[in-house]
Write an enzyme that holds these catalytic residues in place. Sequence first.
Site, PDB file in Angstrom:
ATOM      1  N   VAL A  69      21.668  -3.128 -11.356  1.00  0.00           N
ATOM      2  CA  VAL A  69      20.314  -4.122 -11.655  1.00  0.00           C
ATOM      3  C   VAL A  69      18.931  -3.662 -10.997  1.00  0.00           C
ATOM      4  O   VAL A  69      17.882  -4.245 -11.244  1.00  0.00           O
ATOM      5  CB  VAL A  69      20.643  -5.462 -11.342  1.00  0.00           C
ATOM      6  CG1 VAL A  69      21.638  -6.167 -12.010  1.00  0.00           C
ATOM      7  CG2 VAL A  69      20.763  -5.765  -9.597  1.00  0.00           C
ATOM      8  N   TYR A 159      27.857 -18.098   6.426  1.00  0.00           N
ATOM      9  CA  TYR A 159      26.983 -17.939   5.309  1.00  0.00           C
ATOM     10  C   TYR A 159      25.698 -17.202   5.660  1.00  0.00           C
ATOM     11  O   TYR A 159      25.194 -16.323   4.797  1.00  0.00           O
ATOM     12  CB  TYR A 159      27.027 -19.057   4.357  1.00  0.00           C
ATOM     13  CG  TYR A 159      26.802 -18.677   2.899  1.00  0.00           C
ATOM     14  CD1 TYR A 159      27.917 -18.002   2.202  1.00  0.00           C
ATOM     15  CD2 TYR A 159      25.736 -19.135   1.982  1.00  0.00           C
ATOM     16  CE1 TYR A 159      27.457 -17.479   0.953  1.00  0.00           C
ATOM     17  CE2 TYR A 159      25.576 -18.890   0.837  1.00  0.00           C
ATOM     18  CZ  TYR A 159      26.494 -18.109   0.130  1.00  0.00           C
ATOM     19  OH  TYR A 159      26.376 -17.646  -0.943  1.00  0.00           O
ATOM     20  N   LYS A 166      20.393 -17.952  -1.725  1.00  0.00           N
ATOM     21  CA  LYS A 166      21.079 -18.854  -2.958  1.00  0.00           C
ATOM     22  C   LYS A 166      20.217 -19.877  -3.395  1.00  0.00           C
ATOM     23  O   LYS A 166      19.952 -20.370  -4.347  1.00  0.00           O
ATOM     24  CB  LYS A 166      22.444 -19.240  -2.620  1.00  0.00           C
ATOM     25  CG  LYS A 166      23.503 -18.077  -2.699  1.00  0.00           C
ATOM     26  CD  LYS A 166      23.778 -17.520  -4.093  1.00  0.00           C
ATOM     27  CE  LYS A 166      24.741 -16.558  -3.960  1.00  0.00           C
ATOM     28  NZ  LYS A 166      24.826 -16.079  -5.464  1.00  0.00           N
ATOM     29  N   ALA A 199      34.036 -10.023  -3.423  1.00  0.00           N
ATOM     30  CA  ALA A 199      32.810 -10.292  -2.947  1.00  0.00           C
ATOM     31  C   ALA A 199      32.613 -11.182  -1.811  1.00  0.00           C
ATOM     32  O   ALA A 199      32.139 -10.969  -0.720  1.00  0.00           O
ATOM     33  CB  ALA A 199      31.839 -10.671  -4.073  1.00  0.00           C
TER      34      ALA A 199
END
Length: 257
Positions: A69, A159, A166, A199
């Site tokens: 990407v 996280y 996110k 992932a």
Amino acid sequence: MLPDTDFLAGKKGLVVGVANSHSIAAGCAQAFHAAGAQLALTYLNDKAQKFVQPVADSVGADILLPLDVTDDAQMDALFETIREDWGTLDFLLHSIAFCPREDLHGRVTDCSRAGFAQAMDISVHSLIRLARRAEPLMTNGGTLLTLSYHGAEKVVDHYNIMGPVKAALESTARYLSVELGPKNIRVNALSPGPLETRAASGIDHFDELIEDAKARAPLHRLTTIEEVGAMAACLVSDFARSVSGNTAYIDGGNHVV
């Protein structure tokens, strides 16, 4: 799982982010296929192709092309192939995220400028780049889906910087939903609970995160990629034709406790 019906018959969808048969994107592709959709899939590079090819074969993908990407030429080539082969596009699933390991495993306070920029570019701005190219192909409306996580809304131990990333992704999806809504293009985020994917295993202390999710979620179990796929298939279907700008949780209720 959704029943094996044809409620996506006649729809054409692009699935970006299949890593292997155990990835969330693969579960979504299987659900789209079971509901009758025609699919295009991408793989990151030559090394990844051997893991994605079996998924593409299992869903009878019409198109399978490489897509990094960060490479605009590859992205342009992908959408040109879709335009030439299909002429239109009905839905797109964006299941892409990346952060350098040293930044992912460190404090947000210590995240490097380069690491933050790379995480935002690959995890968030890639959705914008895909949306911009998908828009002219969605002549009869369509749906864009992206993959988030509860760490976007609440602080989740370990996280780290992916929480803010996110959060930016979910906000981007909301803004896209408003901008593209006049063309009947809906944009939603999927927010599964932690899944044992390749992932996700990059997150530090991931086993602890898994056990905590099992203990806290009202259903006391993990979500499966099939369950995420069922929600994705519903959201790209006409059943959800008035649903846009939402974050759909598929986490056994974990986000409420």
